[in-house]
Design an enzyme around this catalytic site. Structure first.
Site, short mmCIF file in Angstrom:
data_model
loop_
_atom_site.label_atom_id
_atom_site.label_comp_id
_atom_site.label_asym_id
_atom_site.label_seq_id
_atom_site.Cartn_x
_atom_site.Cartn_y
_atom_site.Cartn_z
N ASP A 96 -20.52 33.67 22.95
CA ASP A 96 -19.57 33.56 24.08
C ASP A 96 -20.26 33.75 25.52
O ASP A 96 -21.49 34.24 25.65
CB ASP A 96 -18.55 34.65 24.04
CG ASP A 96 -18.69 36.13 24.22
OD1 ASP A 96 -19.39 36.30 25.32
OD2 ASP A 96 -18.50 36.77 23.35
N HIS A 111 -28.54 34.07 19.71
CA HIS A 111 -28.08 33.41 18.65
C HIS A 111 -27.62 31.92 19.20
O HIS A 111 -26.34 31.38 18.72
CB HIS A 111 -26.88 33.94 18.04
CG HIS A 111 -27.55 35.17 16.98
ND1 HIS A 111 -26.74 36.50 16.61
CD2 HIS A 111 -28.72 35.21 16.68
CE1 HIS A 111 -27.43 37.05 15.82
NE2 HIS A 111 -28.67 36.52 15.77
N CYS A 119 -28.24 17.60 20.51
CA CYS A 119 -28.57 16.45 19.48
C CYS A 119 -29.65 16.84 18.65
O CYS A 119 -30.69 16.89 19.23
CB CYS A 119 -28.61 15.43 20.61
SG CYS A 119 -28.98 13.86 19.66
N THR A 179 -22.52 46.26 18.00
CA THR A 179 -23.19 45.47 16.96
C THR A 179 -23.26 46.51 15.47
O THR A 179 -23.52 47.51 15.84
CB THR A 179 -24.52 44.85 17.37
OG1 THR A 179 -25.05 44.32 16.37
CG2 THR A 179 -25.38 46.11 17.86
N SER A 180 -23.16 45.66 14.51
CA SER A 180 -22.85 46.59 13.16
C SER A 180 -24.26 46.88 12.65
O SER A 180 -24.37 47.73 11.76
CB SER A 180 -22.05 45.71 12.18
OG SER A 180 -22.65 44.50 11.93
N LEU A 205 -17.98 51.45 18.37
CA LEU A 205 -16.62 52.06 18.08
C LEU A 205 -17.00 53.17 16.74
O LEU A 205 -16.11 54.18 16.64
CB LEU A 205 -15.91 50.91 17.37
CG LEU A 205 -14.30 51.11 17.12
CD1 LEU A 205 -13.83 51.49 18.64
CD2 LEU A 205 -13.49 49.89 16.74
N ALA A 222 -15.52 49.98 23.40
CA ALA A 222 -16.61 49.62 24.63
C ALA A 222 -16.11 49.63 25.91
O ALA A 222 -16.83 49.91 26.97
CB ALA A 222 -17.10 48.01 24.23
N1 APR Z 1 -15.94 48.61 21.26
C1 APR Z 1 -16.89 48.68 20.59
N2 APR Z 1 -17.44 48.41 19.37
C2 APR Z 1 -16.43 47.69 18.53
C3 APR Z 1 -15.24 47.23 19.05
C4 APR Z 1 -15.00 47.85 20.46
N3 APR Z 1 -13.72 47.52 20.74
N4 APR Z 1 -14.61 46.47 18.09
C5 APR Z 1 -15.48 46.60 17.22
N5 APR Z 1 -16.63 47.21 17.39
C6 APR Z 1 -18.01 47.28 16.54
C7 APR Z 1 -17.57 47.39 15.21
O1 APR Z 1 -17.58 48.87 14.63
C8 APR Z 1 -18.83 47.06 14.65
O2 APR Z 1 -19.96 47.76 14.25
O3 APR Z 1 -18.53 46.16 16.74
C9 APR Z 1 -19.41 45.86 15.64
C10 APR Z 1 -19.20 44.28 15.33
O4 APR Z 1 -19.91 44.16 14.18
P1 APR Z 1 -20.32 42.54 13.52
O5 APR Z 1 -18.77 42.08 13.29
O6 APR Z 1 -21.06 42.64 12.68
O7 APR Z 1 -20.98 41.69 14.62
P2 APR Z 1 -22.31 41.84 15.17
O8 APR Z 1 -23.06 42.83 14.78
O9 APR Z 1 -22.27 41.11 16.65
O10 APR Z 1 -22.84 40.61 14.32
C11 APR Z 1 -24.09 40.14 14.29
O11 APR Z 1 -23.73 38.31 12.70
O12 APR Z 1 -22.39 36.70 11.78
C12 APR Z 1 -23.42 36.93 12.73
O13 APR Z 1 -24.29 35.61 14.45
C13 APR Z 1 -23.05 36.40 14.17
O14 APR Z 1 -24.28 37.29 16.05
C14 APR Z 1 -23.47 37.81 14.94
C15 APR Z 1 -24.22 38.57 13.98
#
Ligand code: APR
Length: 243
Positions: A96, A111, A119, A179-180, A205, A222
């Site tokens: 985004d 990413h 293209c 990020t997870s 979170l 966040a």
């Molecule tokens: N505030 C803070 N953290 C949050 C919130 C919030 N409101 N809501 C969710 N989270 C946390 C979750 O607890 C989780 O640890 O954000 C994290 C989101 O994890 P993912 O869904 O795995 O996203 P991300 O880590 O960005 O994924 C990495 O995976 O599929 C691919 O390309 C995609 O860039 C992405 C990559």
């Protein structure tokens, strides 16, 4: 927080920072990967097999993105870049543009970006808010059927890794936000930064899969934890400035 002045900050963000703007994350309950299978929409093989389906998945996400707004966490990181006396680099896994809309300028989209299209014929990359169909011609070479989202799919190499690696090697504060910690190479950045001597802070979170590698943790939404952490950093930097 560690009692020292940080000169170079690298911040990694993930889907969690945009969750409160209304963009679903990938792996939380109700996340995108519960509704779709990665192998159907986010691999080069999926695109070869059913380009119309994959394009529509991204068209929908692009349309949804145009309806949402940055939140307090995006604004706080933009403020940090503007006001912090040291260097601040944002590395995002998010496709985004909410960081940019909040005002961040030094940003790497490792990413890719949902509002960019590439293209596969001539390599031209361009910005668009429009839907892309299998019949949409490339605005540069005019070919049809060669346009794809300028996003990194599973099995593809993330963008700008060399630049990111250099920044991680040289940073003294590393922040991971929302990020997870499950998708590499981004999940391994904390290890690189830590080995380079950086103080590592996780803002999320809940504990991520690599939480143990961070020196400091702040858990909560966040929009709460990021502005609070940024405020603390900026206050401390004023104290350093004035001795
Ligand atoms: N505030 C803070 N953290 C949050 C919130 C919030 N409101 N809501 C969710 N989270 C946390 C979750 O607890 C989780 O640890 O954000 C994290 C989101 O994890 P993912 O869904 O795995 O996203 P991300 O880590 O960005 O994924 C990495 O995976 O599929 C691919 O390309 C995609 O860039 C992405 C990559």
């Amino acid at each position: 927080m560690k009692p020292q002045e940080f000169r170079r900050i690298v911040i990694l963000t993930g889907a969690g920072i945009s969750a409160e703007s209304g963009i679903p994350t990938f792996r939380d309950k109700g996340g995108l990967w519960e509704k779709y299978r990665i192998e159907d929409v986010a691999t080069p093989e999926a695109f070869r097999k059913d380009p119309a389906f994959v394009l529509e998945f991204y068209n929908r996400r692009r349309r949804d993105l145009l309806k949402v707004k940055p939140n307090a966490a995006h604004y706080a990181l933009a403020r940090l870049e503007r006001e912090y006396p040291g260097e601040v680099l944002l590395v995002t896994q998010n496709v985004d543009d909410l960081h940019e809309r909040a005002g961040s300028r030094r940003i790497i989209h490792m990413h890719g970006e949902l509002l960019k299209v590439r293209c596969e014929g001539c390599g031209h990359v361009f910005k668009t808010e429009e839907d892309i169909l299998t019949t949409t011609p490339c605005p540069s070479c005019g070919k049809k059927g060669t346009l794809r989202p300028h996003v990194v799919w599973f099995g593809e190499m993330p963008f700008h890794l060399e630049e990111i690696w250099q920044a991680l090697q040289g940073c003294d504060l590393f922040l991971a936000v929302g990020t997870s910690g499950t998708v590499y190479p981004a999940a391994g950045f904390v290890e690189i930064a830590r080995r380079a001597g950086a103080w590592c802070v996780e803002l999320n979170l809940e504990p991520s899969a690599v939480a143990d590698l961070f020196h400091e943790h702040h858990y909560g939404p966040a929009t709460k934890v990021v502005p609070a952490f940024v405020e603390g950093l900026l206050q401390r930097s004023k104290n350093f400035d004035t001795g």
